[in-house]
Design a protein around this motif. Structure first.
Motif, PDB file in Angstrom:
ATOM      1  N   ARG A  45     -42.214  22.566 -80.380  1.00  0.00           N
ATOM      2  CA  ARG A  45     -43.312  22.428 -79.191  1.00  0.00           C
ATOM      3  C   ARG A  45     -42.547  24.157 -78.595  1.00  0.00           C
ATOM      4  NH1 ARG A  45     -48.048  21.061 -77.366  1.00  0.00           N
ATOM      5  NH2 ARG A  45     -47.330  18.306 -78.567  1.00  0.00           N
ATOM      6  N   THR A  47     -44.296  25.872 -74.706  1.00  0.00           N
ATOM      7  CA  THR A  47     -45.134  26.154 -73.820  1.00  0.00           C
ATOM      8  C   THR A  47     -45.572  27.252 -73.361  1.00  0.00           C
ATOM      9  OG1 THR A  47     -43.881  24.947 -72.207  1.00  0.00           O
ATOM     10  CG2 THR A  47     -45.161  23.542 -73.678  1.00  0.00           C
ATOM     11  N   GLN A  54     -48.382  26.938 -79.683  1.00  0.00           N
ATOM     12  CA  GLN A  54     -47.690  26.417 -79.133  1.00  0.00           C
ATOM     13  C   GLN A  54     -46.902  25.358 -79.881  1.00  0.00           C
ATOM     14  OE1 GLN A  54     -49.025  25.108 -75.790  1.00  0.00           O
ATOM     15  NE2 GLN A  54     -49.167  27.051 -74.581  1.00  0.00           N
ATOM     16  N   VAL A  55     -47.660  24.965 -80.844  1.00  0.00           N
ATOM     17  CA  VAL A  55     -47.384  24.414 -81.706  1.00  0.00           C
ATOM     18  C   VAL A  55     -46.811  24.361 -83.270  1.00  0.00           C
ATOM     19  CG1 VAL A  55     -47.768  21.578 -82.913  1.00  0.00           C
ATOM     20  CG2 VAL A  55     -48.331  21.916 -80.892  1.00  0.00           C
TER      21      VAL A  55
END
Length: 120
Positions: A45, A47, A54-55
């Motif tokens: 991940r 952020t 993001q993932v």
């Protein structure tokens, strides 16, 4: 005099075109390798990245080219779920930068015989 300057300009432009083509080929094209997804990858991940990125899942797998030569490759799949287990991928590996430029799922029958024999 003007004719000579035109010829020199054409030679310079030609050399720039050849150099640009070589640079593009060396940095933005790749050799086809084939991998089999045998793991779920490592879920990561970030952020600080845009929401769509993001993932992601990171994979480190052995890959084989058309001649059956092996190379260990690492690549990311920016998606919410891992890639399908036992799927076959054709990846474009750039030797200069040492990265996977792209990947696409392929059928086992579409993989060259030498690479397919090493994947199974």
């Amino acid at each position: 005099m003007l004719k000579k300057a035109g010829i020199v300009l054409l030679v310079i432009l030609g050399l720039m075109a050849i150099g640009g083509g070589w640079y593009y080929h060396e940095n933005y094209t790749g050799e086809d390798y084939y991998v089999k997804i045998t793991t779920n990858g490592e879920k990561l991940r970030d952020t600080e990245a845009p929401a769509a990125y993001q993932v992601y899942y990171e994979y480190a797998l052995p890959a084989f080219n058309e001649a059956g030569q092996q190379r260990q490759v690492t690549f990311d799949a920016f998606r919410d779920n891992p890639l399908r287990r036992n799927a076959y991928l054709k990846v474009a590996y750039n030797h200069t930068r040492g990265v996977i430029l792209s990947y696409e799922e392929v059928q086992q029958k579409d993989i060259p015989k030498k690479a397919a024999s090493k994947l199974n």
